[in-house]
Design a protein around this motif. Structure first.
Motif, PDB file in Angstrom:
ATOM      1  N   PHE A 126       0.814  -1.213   0.000  1.00 34.22           N
ATOM      2  CA  PHE A 126       0.000   0.000   0.000  1.00 34.22           C
ATOM      3  C   PHE A 126       0.849   1.265   0.000  1.00 34.22           C
ATOM      4  O   PHE A 126       0.371   2.346  -0.357  1.00 34.22           O
ATOM      5  CB  PHE A 126      -0.949   0.001   1.203  1.00 34.22           C
ATOM      6  CG  PHE A 126      -2.298  -0.592   0.911  1.00 34.22           C
ATOM      7  CD1 PHE A 126      -2.416  -1.762   0.172  1.00 34.22           C
ATOM      8  CD2 PHE A 126      -3.449   0.005   1.379  1.00 34.22           C
ATOM      9  CE1 PHE A 126      -3.653  -2.318  -0.106  1.00 34.22           C
ATOM     10  CE2 PHE A 126      -4.692  -0.538   1.114  1.00 34.22           C
ATOM     11  CZ  PHE A 126      -4.803  -1.700   0.373  1.00 34.22           C
ATOM     12  N   GLN A 127       2.118   1.146   0.393  1.00 33.28           N
ATOM     13  CA  GLN A 127       2.972   2.331   0.368  1.00 33.28           C
ATOM     14  C   GLN A 127       3.282   2.771  -1.068  1.00 33.28           C
ATOM     15  O   GLN A 127       3.687   3.911  -1.293  1.00 33.28           O
ATOM     16  CB  GLN A 127       4.257   2.084   1.158  1.00 33.28           C
ATOM     17  CG  GLN A 127       4.023   1.723   2.626  1.00 33.28           C
ATOM     18  CD  GLN A 127       3.028   2.642   3.336  1.00 33.28           C
ATOM     19  OE1 GLN A 127       3.043   3.861   3.126  1.00 33.28           O
ATOM     20  NE2 GLN A 127       2.173   2.077   4.188  1.00 33.28           N
ATOM     21  N   GLU A 128       3.074   1.888  -2.047  1.00 33.69           N
ATOM     22  CA  GLU A 128       3.160   2.322  -3.444  1.00 33.69           C
ATOM     23  C   GLU A 128       2.036   3.295  -3.754  1.00 33.69           C
ATOM     24  O   GLU A 128       2.243   4.279  -4.485  1.00 33.69           O
ATOM     25  CB  GLU A 128       3.106   1.118  -4.379  1.00 33.69           C
ATOM     26  CG  GLU A 128       4.327   0.214  -4.313  1.00 33.69           C
ATOM     27  CD  GLU A 128       4.253  -0.915  -5.334  1.00 33.69           C
ATOM     28  OE1 GLU A 128       3.731  -0.688  -6.447  1.00 33.69           O
ATOM     29  OE2 GLU A 128       4.717  -2.020  -5.009  1.00 33.69           O
ATOM     30  N   ASP A 130       0.812   5.264  -1.586  1.00 31.21           N
ATOM     31  CA  ASP A 130       1.227   6.477  -0.885  1.00 31.21           C
ATOM     32  C   ASP A 130       2.221   7.280  -1.718  1.00 31.21           C
ATOM     33  O   ASP A 130       2.154   8.517  -1.756  1.00 31.21           O
ATOM     34  CB  ASP A 130       1.842   6.114   0.472  1.00 31.21           C
ATOM     35  CG  ASP A 130       2.257   7.337   1.276  1.00 31.21           C
ATOM     36  OD1 ASP A 130       1.371   7.995   1.844  1.00 31.21           O
ATOM     37  OD2 ASP A 130       3.468   7.651   1.299  1.00 31.21           O
ATOM     38  N   GLU A 131       3.150   6.601  -2.375  1.00 33.26           N
ATOM     39  CA  GLU A 131       4.126   7.298  -3.204  1.00 33.26           C
ATOM     40  C   GLU A 131       3.448   8.048  -4.342  1.00 33.26           C
ATOM     41  O   GLU A 131       3.795   9.197  -4.640  1.00 33.26           O
ATOM     42  CB  GLU A 131       5.141   6.292  -3.771  1.00 33.26           C
ATOM     43  CG  GLU A 131       6.058   5.686  -2.716  1.00 33.26           C
ATOM     44  CD  GLU A 131       6.894   4.541  -3.275  1.00 33.26           C
ATOM     45  OE1 GLU A 131       6.856   4.320  -4.506  1.00 33.26           O
ATOM     46  OE2 GLU A 131       7.557   3.859  -2.475  1.00 33.26           O
ATOM     47  N   VAL A 132       2.485   7.401  -4.980  1.00 29.80           N
ATOM     48  CA  VAL A 132       1.759   8.044  -6.077  1.00 29.80           C
ATOM     49  C   VAL A 132       0.939   9.213  -5.552  1.00 29.80           C
ATOM     50  O   VAL A 132       0.982  10.327  -6.090  1.00 29.80           O
ATOM     51  CB  VAL A 132       0.855   7.024  -6.789  1.00 29.80           C
ATOM     52  CG1 VAL A 132      -0.030   7.714  -7.822  1.00 29.80           C
ATOM     53  CG2 VAL A 132       1.702   5.938  -7.456  1.00 29.80           C
ATOM     54  N   PHE A 133       0.173   8.974  -4.494  1.00 28.00           N
ATOM     55  CA  PHE A 133      -0.659  10.027  -3.911  1.00 28.00           C
ATOM     56  C   PHE A 133       0.186  11.220  -3.485  1.00 28.00           C
ATOM     57  O   PHE A 133      -0.169  12.376  -3.749  1.00 28.00           O
ATOM     58  CB  PHE A 133      -1.427   9.474  -2.710  1.00 28.00           C
ATOM     59  CG  PHE A 133      -2.178  10.516  -1.931  1.00 28.00           C
ATOM     60  CD1 PHE A 133      -3.387  11.000  -2.379  1.00 28.00           C
ATOM     61  CD2 PHE A 133      -1.661  11.011  -0.742  1.00 28.00           C
ATOM     62  CE1 PHE A 133      -4.078  11.978  -1.657  1.00 28.00           C
ATOM     63  CE2 PHE A 133      -2.336  11.973  -0.010  1.00 28.00           C
ATOM     64  CZ  PHE A 133      -3.553  12.457  -0.473  1.00 28.00           C
ATOM     65  N   SER A 134       1.309  10.966  -2.840  1.00 30.80           N
ATOM     66  CA  SER A 134       2.162  12.043  -2.339  1.00 30.80           C
ATOM     67  C   SER A 134       2.693  12.910  -3.464  1.00 30.80           C
ATOM     68  O   SER A 134       2.751  14.145  -3.335  1.00 30.80           O
ATOM     69  CB  SER A 134       3.330  11.460  -1.533  1.00 30.80           C
ATOM     70  OG  SER A 134       2.871  10.726  -0.432  1.00 30.80           O
ATOM     71  N   LEU A 135       3.086  12.279  -4.586  1.00 36.50           N
ATOM     72  CA  LEU A 135       3.598  13.059  -5.714  1.00 36.50           C
ATOM     73  C   LEU A 135       2.494  13.895  -6.343  1.00 36.50           C
ATOM     74  O   LEU A 135       2.703  15.082  -6.652  1.00 36.50           O
ATOM     75  CB  LEU A 135       4.231  12.149  -6.753  1.00 36.50           C
ATOM     76  CG  LEU A 135       4.794  12.883  -7.984  1.00 36.50           C
ATOM     77  CD1 LEU A 135       5.882  13.871  -7.580  1.00 36.50           C
ATOM     78  CD2 LEU A 135       5.335  11.899  -9.013  1.00 36.50           C
TER      79      LEU A 135
END
Length: 322
Positions: A126-128, A130-135
């Motif tokens: 799920f942290q993938e 998070d990486e997309v959302f954060s960018l």
């Protein structure tokens, strides 16, 4: 939702989406895009001044399809995060609500969903997400006008929750003016059984045929996604369930966060374990507000017209944009 065969093709549409340039995004005005909007009813009557843009954002090994609706004199920006199996096309009611509140709208297809790349409905961790959302969030903060309003449905709610708890943000540090979550995922219904099955099935198979269980009081919507929507995944990824197992443990062990949350939850939701989830979220987010939707099922933004009216009246009251 319409039910005729689409006059657009996923591969053809993706092939013409350029890399996203936030300062000068590409208008989504080709024949393919017009057919896409008509198919999903994303041409909003009375909002003729709204412009629709699209672009691909490369991050974490994915090409993420981002769509943007902008209007003159916007009072802020809404960032929308969809649920598992979902995609931008079926979020017309929420997009239109935000536009009519005077907000620009940014929504992106998660990896493995909609027009974005990746194995369908699968993720390693799920942290993938998070990486997309954060960018996307970072780019929205830089290039679009604030204040920012975050909306998350189901897994989109989980991604929002993850962002806040992972960083242990204070209200002063939060980039959002308001956060509204619809039927947020912590645990799905039947989680104990699902974990046991995953431990067994993950050894021998990669995916399971999807059951289109009723998750809305809108029968037309249910028929559309089960029979006519070409962007609906047809399988549940065993890998996704494994990622969810890791994520549930992470969230339930996280310290509390004082950022305010608005939560809308139907009491007839048979997709998530909503009683448990609200208990966990009350511990993690003491400054939450909860609106219970009597008879409301899981897909809150695609509920019956009557239920959606109640939902959006409550959200408008929370946002206080009048």
């Amino acid at each position: 939702m319409v039910t005729e065969s689409p006059r657009w093709q996923r591969e053809s549409l993706i092939a013409e989406i350029p890399e996203l340039q936030w300062q000068q995004p590409c208008l989504a005005e080709s024949e393919q895009w017009r057919a896409y909007r008509q198919f999903y009813k994303l041409d909003f009557a009375g909002l003729e001044q709204v412009s629709h843009f699209a672009g691909l954002l490369k991050t974490s090994g994915y090409d993420i399809a981002v769509q943007i609706w902008r209007q003159p004199g916007a009072r802020g920006t809404a960032l929308l995060v969809h649920g598992y199996y979902d995609h931008t096309g079926i979020y017309g009611s929420l997009i239109e609500f935000c536009l009519r509140q005077g907000l620009d709208v940014v929504i992106f297809d998660l990896p493995g969903h909609g027009l974005s790349s990746g194995e369908r409905a699968a993720i390693n961790n799920f942290q993938e997400y998070d990486e997309v959302f954060s960018l996307v969030l970072q780019q929205v903060e830089v290039h679009l006008g604030g204040p920012l309003y975050l909306f998350g449905q189901s897994t989109g709610g989980a991604i929002s929750i993850n962002y806040l708890l992972k960083r242990q943000l204070t209200p002063q540090q939060s980039p959002f003016k308001a956060i509204t979550l619809f039927a947020p995922l912590v645990r799905p219904k039947g989680w104990t059984k699902a974990r046991v099955l995953h431990s067994i099935l993950s050894l021998v198979i990669r995916r399971i045929k999807r059951d289109f269980n009723p998750n809305s009081a809108d029968g037309r919507f249910l028929r559309f996604i089960a029979e006519h929507d070409p962007l609906q995944p047809r399988h549940l990824s065993v890998r996704w369930v494994g990622a969810l197992r890791q994520w549930v443990s992470f969230i339930e062990l996280s310290p509390k966060c004082d950022v305010p949350l608005n939560i809308i939850q139907g009491d007839a939701d048979n997709t998530v374990d909503w009683c448990h989830n609200l208990e966990i979220l009350s511990q993690k987010f003491p400054n939450r507000q909860v609106f219970m939707l009597p008879g409301g099922q899981h897909h809150v933004v695609n509920e019956s017209v009557e239920n959606r009216l109640k939902v959006y009246q409550q959200v408008a009251k929370w946002l206080n944009l009048d």
